[in-house]
Write an enzyme that holds these catalytic residues in place. Structure first.
Site, mmCIF file in Angstrom:
data_model
loop_
_atom_site.group_PDB
_atom_site.id
_atom_site.type_symbol
_atom_site.label_atom_id
_atom_site.label_comp_id
_atom_site.label_asym_id
_atom_site.label_seq_id
_atom_site.Cartn_x
_atom_site.Cartn_y
_atom_site.Cartn_z
ATOM 1 N N THR A 1 0.818 -1.254 0.000
ATOM 2 C CA THR A 1 -0.103 0.112 0.131
ATOM 3 C C THR A 1 0.829 1.356 0.033
ATOM 4 O OG1 THR A 1 -1.506 -1.109 1.263
ATOM 5 C CG2 THR A 1 -1.855 1.143 1.150
ATOM 6 N N HIS B 1 5.729 -13.580 -14.294
ATOM 7 C CA HIS B 1 6.597 -12.860 -14.980
ATOM 8 C C HIS B 1 7.145 -13.271 -16.151
ATOM 9 C CE1 HIS B 1 5.721 -10.773 -11.267
ATOM 10 N NE2 HIS B 1 6.812 -11.036 -10.543
HETATM 11 C C1 BG6 Z 1 8.292 -10.139 -7.403
HETATM 12 C C2 BG6 Z 1 9.114 -11.299 -6.964
HETATM 13 O O1 BG6 Z 1 7.108 -10.692 -7.865
HETATM 14 O O2 BG6 Z 1 9.124 -9.570 -8.640
HETATM 15 C C3 BG6 Z 1 10.401 -10.796 -6.251
HETATM 16 O O3 BG6 Z 1 8.400 -11.779 -5.793
HETATM 17 C C4 BG6 Z 1 11.083 -10.121 -7.522
HETATM 18 O O4 BG6 Z 1 11.180 -11.875 -5.865
HETATM 19 C C5 BG6 Z 1 10.331 -9.005 -8.187
HETATM 20 O O5 BG6 Z 1 12.358 -9.426 -6.734
HETATM 21 C C6 BG6 Z 1 11.020 -8.474 -9.405
HETATM 22 O O6 BG6 Z 1 10.227 -7.571 -9.878
HETATM 23 P P1 BG6 Z 1 10.998 -6.139 -10.595
HETATM 24 O O7 BG6 Z 1 9.867 -5.381 -11.110
HETATM 25 O O8 BG6 Z 1 11.879 -5.745 -9.588
HETATM 26 O O9 BG6 Z 1 11.786 -6.622 -11.753
#
Ligand code: BG6
Length: 507
Positions: free
Chosen positions: A24, A246
């Site tokens: 949040t 992702h």
């Molecule tokens: C999150 C994971 O979903 O994505 C994390 O739980 C990771 O472990 C993160 O560090 C990475 O996201 P970004 O946007 O920092 O690349």
């Protein structure tokens, strides 16, 4: 923000479960501030925070204010904007598993002229099912007098069976059209740009198949180590944390067919088809097509990093992987025979999320020259997702001089040279789409399940594995087994541009 021509979203009460938590203050409120500043939300938007912590509206406002004043968040707003929003932040204290809090939420919504509500579940996944049931029991998901939308953060399940069970439980109470499953990668500008790069550029899309592409690499390397997240991470691991969500979203954008429109369902159909076409491996194939690692003590970005199993909350003999590399296939006509190599890990050499598309060699090069010059460097398209967002095309040119020698050069586009995207959190487009009811950037139930189905053979394999993941020193690009995975196909991992991409150890 450059969104002046975009109309503000309709009025809404954003009900945040877990209002005193990290998500949040780090993301949701800064995002709403950016959107308020940019005129993207209605003047009557309200935030109704719900949490276990005792307190009233002023408690939550004060906590957020203190955080915003000291943190280095990506928000760009005036004090007037904060004051405007501040007075529209409210708090209800209560236990999500009990009925009383839902009666209070219903009363608050009933007081609004506009009854639109979006419920944001910024809580541990353990509570997802219970909250949805209670919201439904109290009629809070019924769209009689305004929209009612449900936002669910990852992790969505821990394997195929649990993801299916969670989808079934949710969809038993609320239709898919009201469910917004977040994958924050889809909020990233460069990820959204993958579709534009492909479908707005004949030069790129006409070469986009196994006729011209040799292989695709998708890397999400992180500098950050597991640090204080041991408890969560040791039960999760790199595969569950990053791949079915992702990395598969990136893969789906790269491999999807052109949708017949840019409607949410048309796009989600095409992405879903890719994920459903991912080859499901047998146990033996899973073993041959994966490498996993666990970092040992090392130095990353000039900082000494303790080994993963030395962290508090991590078992000394933990078999959880902090790095994973996979070789996958998308079994469609377009991609037949093209390997997709994926890798992700913590405590690596650099922060680097990139998609590297390597084209085939030209069939024959009539160039004079010695040895290696006969074998030209293949063309590559590199989509640099983060940091240093950009797009690079590597081609061969003749090096000046009398002899016909070729050298690879890169045609570079860097976002920072043309646009200012540095002050956005990456959640602006997600929340805007949530408020206007566009599900394009959210994951549908079938895609989530298809993603889990493709990684399930690896989960099954490793749950029976007695051997620990292969070690790699913190600050390296993963274990040797990951190099072997790609090198046995006579290919190499693309090396990140370390000088540019070793950034501060903040994510
Ligand atoms: C999150 C994971 O979903 O994505 C994390 O739980 C990771 O472990 C993160 O560090 C990475 O996201 P970004 O946007 O920092 O690349």
């Amino acid at each position: 923000m450059s969104d002046a021509v975009i109309a503000p979203a309709p009025p809404v009460t954003l009900v945040i479960f877990g209002a005193t938590g990290d998500l949040t203050r780090r993301l949701l409120v800064p995002t709403i501030l950016n959107m308020t500043q940019g005129g993207l939300v209605s003047d009557s938007l309200q935030i109704l925070g719900v949490g276990l912590e005792p307190g009233d509206d002023e408690m939550l406002r004060g906590k957020l204010e203190a955080f915003l004043a000291t943190s280095n968040i990506k928000a760009n707003y005036s004090d007037q904007t904060w004051q405007q929003l501040r007075s529209r932040i409210f708090y209800l204290q209560g236990d999500f598993t009990q009925d009383a809090i839902y009666t209070q939420i219903a009363n608050r919504l009933a007081e609004q002229a506009d009854r639109n509500a979006a419920y944001y579940l910024a809580v541990p996944p353990l509570f997802f099912g219970d909250i949805v049931d209670k919201l439904a029991d109290h009629g809070l998901l019924t769209e009689a007098d305004g929209f009612r939308r449900l936002v669910i953060e990852k992790p969505f399940g821990t394997d195929l069976a649990s993801a299916k069970a969670l989808n079934a439980r949710i969809l038993n109470r609320v239709p898919e059209t009201q469910v917004y499953r977040v994958d924050h990668f889809l909020g990233k500008e460069t990820v959204q740009n993958i579709m534009t790069a492909r479908f707005a550029n004949m030069m790129i899309e006409s070469l986009w198949s196994n006729n011209f592409i040799d292989h695709v690499q998708i890397t999400a390397a992180e500098l950050v180590d597991v640090g204080t997240r041991g408890k969560f991470y040791d039960a999760t691991g790199a595969l569950r944390d990053m791949v079915p969500n992702h990395l598969f979203q990136l893969l789906a954008m790269v491999a999807m067919e052109p949708p017949n429109s840019f409607d949410a369902e048309a796009i989600r159909d095409e992405k879903g088809k890719v994920l459903k076409a991912l080859r499901i491996y047998s146990a033996e194939e899973a073993e041959q097509n994966a490498a996993r690692g666990s970092y040992t003590a090392g130095v990353s970005n000039d900082t000494a990093i303790p080994g993963y199993t030395e962290l508090p909350d991590v078992a000394r003999d933990s078999a959880t992987e902090t790095f994973v590399a996979l070789k996958l296939f998308v079994d469609t006509w377009r991609w037949a025979g093209v390997p997709f190599y994926l890798r992700t890990g913590k405590a690596m050499t650099a922060r680097d999320t990139e998609i590297v598309v390597t084209f085939r060699q030209v069939p024959f090069a009539q160039f004079k020259g010695k040895g290696p010059q006969r074998r030209l460097t293949p063309n590559r398209l590199i989509i640099q997702v983060q940091p240093d967002e950009g797009l690079h095309i590597e081609i061969s040119i003749k090096s000046p001089g009398l002899s016909v020698d070729t050298v690879p050069v890169s045609l570079d586009f860097n976002y920072a040279d043309f646009f200012d995207i540095g002050k956005l959190t990456g959640y602006e487009s997600l929340l805007y789409d949530l408020f206007v009811g566009d599900q394009t950037l959210f994951q549908r139930a079938d895609s989530i399940e298809a993603g889990w189905a493709a990684v399930q053979p690896f989960l099954d394999l490793w749950s029976k594995e007695t051997k620990r993941p292969d070690p790699y020193p913190a600050g390296s690009m993963g274990p040797q087994s990951a190099d072997m995975l790609i090198e046995r196909d006579e290919r190499k991992w693309h090396q990140p541009d370390v000088a540019h991409r070793v950034k501060a150890r903040v994510s």
